[in-house]
Design a protein around this motif. Structure first.
Motif, PDB file in Angstrom:
ATOM      1  N   ARG A  99       0.855  -1.185   0.000  1.00  0.00           N
ATOM      2  CA  ARG A  99       0.000   0.000   0.000  1.00  0.00           C
ATOM      3  C   ARG A  99       0.894   1.239   0.000  1.00  0.00           C
ATOM      4  O   ARG A  99       1.820   1.352   0.786  1.00  0.00           O
ATOM      5  CB  ARG A  99      -0.928   0.015   1.215  1.00  0.00           C
ATOM      6  N   ILE A 100       0.596   2.151  -0.904  1.00  0.00           N
ATOM      7  CA  ILE A 100       1.428   3.333  -1.117  1.00  0.00           C
ATOM      8  C   ILE A 100       0.864   4.510  -0.314  1.00  0.00           C
ATOM      9  O   ILE A 100      -0.350   4.772  -0.342  1.00  0.00           O
ATOM     10  CB  ILE A 100       1.506   3.711  -2.601  1.00  0.00           C
ATOM     11  N   VAL A 105       6.190   2.660   0.229  1.00  0.00           N
ATOM     12  CA  VAL A 105       5.472   1.386   0.275  1.00  0.00           C
ATOM     13  C   VAL A 105       5.355   0.930   1.726  1.00  0.00           C
ATOM     14  O   VAL A 105       6.300   1.052   2.510  1.00  0.00           O
ATOM     15  CB  VAL A 105       6.211   0.315  -0.555  1.00  0.00           C
ATOM     16  N   GLY A 106       4.208   0.421   2.065  1.00  0.00           N
ATOM     17  CA  GLY A 106       4.010  -0.067   3.424  1.00  0.00           C
ATOM     18  C   GLY A 106       2.783  -0.955   3.519  1.00  0.00           C
ATOM     19  O   GLY A 106       2.402  -1.611   2.544  1.00  0.00           O
ATOM     20  N   TRP A 128       1.236   1.827   7.803  1.00  0.00           N
ATOM     21  CA  TRP A 128       2.478   1.580   8.535  1.00  0.00           C
ATOM     22  C   TRP A 128       3.597   1.355   7.529  1.00  0.00           C
ATOM     23  O   TRP A 128       3.458   0.546   6.612  1.00  0.00           O
ATOM     24  CB  TRP A 128       2.320   0.345   9.431  1.00  0.00           C
ATOM     25  N   ALA A 129       4.706   2.066   7.701  1.00  0.00           N
ATOM     26  CA  ALA A 129       5.811   1.983   6.747  1.00  0.00           C
ATOM     27  C   ALA A 129       6.462   0.609   6.789  1.00  0.00           C
ATOM     28  O   ALA A 129       6.650   0.025   7.869  1.00  0.00           O
ATOM     29  CB  ALA A 129       6.849   3.072   7.043  1.00  0.00           C
ATOM     30  N   ASP A 193      -3.780   5.603  15.754  1.00  0.00           N
ATOM     31  CA  ASP A 193      -2.861   5.326  16.845  1.00  0.00           C
ATOM     32  C   ASP A 193      -1.463   5.845  16.507  1.00  0.00           C
ATOM     33  O   ASP A 193      -1.149   6.152  15.356  1.00  0.00           O
ATOM     34  CB  ASP A 193      -2.817   3.816  17.123  1.00  0.00           C
ATOM     35  N   THR A 194      -0.621   5.914  17.527  1.00  0.00           N
ATOM     36  CA  THR A 194       0.733   6.427  17.352  1.00  0.00           C
ATOM     37  C   THR A 194       1.493   5.610  16.316  1.00  0.00           C
ATOM     38  O   THR A 194       1.503   4.377  16.360  1.00  0.00           O
ATOM     39  CB  THR A 194       1.490   6.382  18.691  1.00  0.00           C
ATOM     40  N   GLY A 195       2.121   6.305  15.367  1.00  0.00           N
ATOM     41  CA  GLY A 195       2.925   5.645  14.349  1.00  0.00           C
ATOM     42  C   GLY A 195       2.177   5.271  13.088  1.00  0.00           C
ATOM     43  O   GLY A 195       2.796   4.920  12.082  1.00  0.00           O
ATOM     44  N   LEU A 196       0.865   5.363  13.111  1.00  0.00           N
ATOM     45  CA  LEU A 196       0.060   5.013  11.939  1.00  0.00           C
ATOM     46  C   LEU A 196      -0.375   6.278  11.216  1.00  0.00           C
ATOM     47  O   LEU A 196      -0.882   7.218  11.832  1.00  0.00           O
ATOM     48  CB  LEU A 196      -1.173   4.207  12.343  1.00  0.00           C
ATOM     49  N   ALA A 197      -0.156   6.305   9.905  1.00  0.00           N
ATOM     50  CA  ALA A 197      -0.589   7.440   9.093  1.00  0.00           C
ATOM     51  C   ALA A 197      -2.064   7.291   8.757  1.00  0.00           C
ATOM     52  O   ALA A 197      -2.569   6.182   8.529  1.00  0.00           O
ATOM     53  CB  ALA A 197       0.246   7.529   7.814  1.00  0.00           C
ATOM     54  N   ALA A 198      -2.759   8.412   8.726  1.00  0.00           N
ATOM     55  CA  ALA A 198      -4.201   8.396   8.496  1.00  0.00           C
ATOM     56  C   ALA A 198      -4.525   7.934   7.081  1.00  0.00           C
ATOM     57  O   ALA A 198      -3.822   8.247   6.123  1.00  0.00           O
ATOM     58  CB  ALA A 198      -4.782   9.784   8.734  1.00  0.00           C
TER      59      ALA A 198
END
Length: 235
Positions: A99-100, A105-106, A128-129, A193-198
């Motif tokens: 998923r880009i 990519v992550g 998540w990266a 959550d912390t560390g996760l991009a929206a």
């Protein structure tokens, strides 16, 4: 001297070659008229799809403008913001691969949430990266989500599940993998959550694409009509 009369002199008889040409001419005209009719029909159909899509987008906007619902039983309404009530099933969390996000990519982290009646909602918590040393933190608080349509995907073959890594959000494959009931809905978390991009909430594409398709079909019909008049309807 006797005169011999020939009923149909050879030079008055239509040639076989000319008959074939006329037959091909007629068949070509019929095929072109059928093509014109088809392209006009497709153009009208795209206009109808644009009207339907416009109504759908208006309904989605209306649902998204409503205040959130507290939800603990059954299938939540599509496109509505709801506050889920139940518990996270972090042990059955899956990662959607490749998923880009902003050129990187992550994974998209999708965690099932069990409502109080046992229904399963698949919640996309964010991106998540790939290559991160730490794992995403487990979900804890009951989420505020926006209900979505199930993501559509094209499967070129049966890709095996690698641990918790999935290639697509397939509810049937997830249920078989986790030994859980078939998920009843898919949603995107409104708070990450912390560390996760929206992850942005998805919406169907607008009416512009349907209008562009309709214009293309009508232009093709006009070209067909021009060819019909130019080569088949000449006086």
């Amino acid at each position: 001297m006797a005169t011999i009369f020939i009923p149909n002199p050879p030079h008055h008889q239509p040639s076989h070659h000319w008959a074939l040409l006329r037959e091909k001419h007629a068949r070509g005209a019929l095929m072109l008229m059928a093509l014109i009719a088809l392209t006009v029909f497709l153009g009208v159909w795209q206009l109808w799809r644009a009207q339907q899509k416009s109504q759908l987008l208006a309904e989605i906007a209306q649902q998204q403008a409503l205040p959130p619902l507290a939800w603990s039983h059954g299938v939540p309404p599509a496109w509505r913001r709801v506050q889920l009530q139940g518990q996270w099933l972090n042990q059955y969390e899956i990662w959607l691969d490749h998923r880009i996000h902003e050129g990187q990519v992550g994974y998209q982290i999708v965690t099932p949430f069990r409502l109080k009646d046992g229904s399963i909602i698949m919640v996309n918590r964010g991106w998540w990266a790939a290559g991160e040393q730490k794992l995403p933190l487990p979900a804890k608080q009951a989420p505020m989500v926006q209900v979505q349509a199930w993501p559509r995907y094209l499967s070129l073959g049966s890709s095996a599940v690698d641990g918790r890594i999935f290639q697509n959000m397939d509810p049937g494959r997830f249920a078989a993998w986790a030994y859980l009931p078939l998920p009843s809905a898919y949603a995107i978390a409104m708070q990450n959550d912390t560390g996760l991009a929206a992850i942005e909430a998805e919406r169907p594409f607008g009416v512009e694409r349907h209008l562009a398709y309709a214009l293309s079909w009508f232009l093709m019909a006009m070209c067909g009509w021009f060819l019909l008049r130019r080569y088949y309807l000449k006086a």
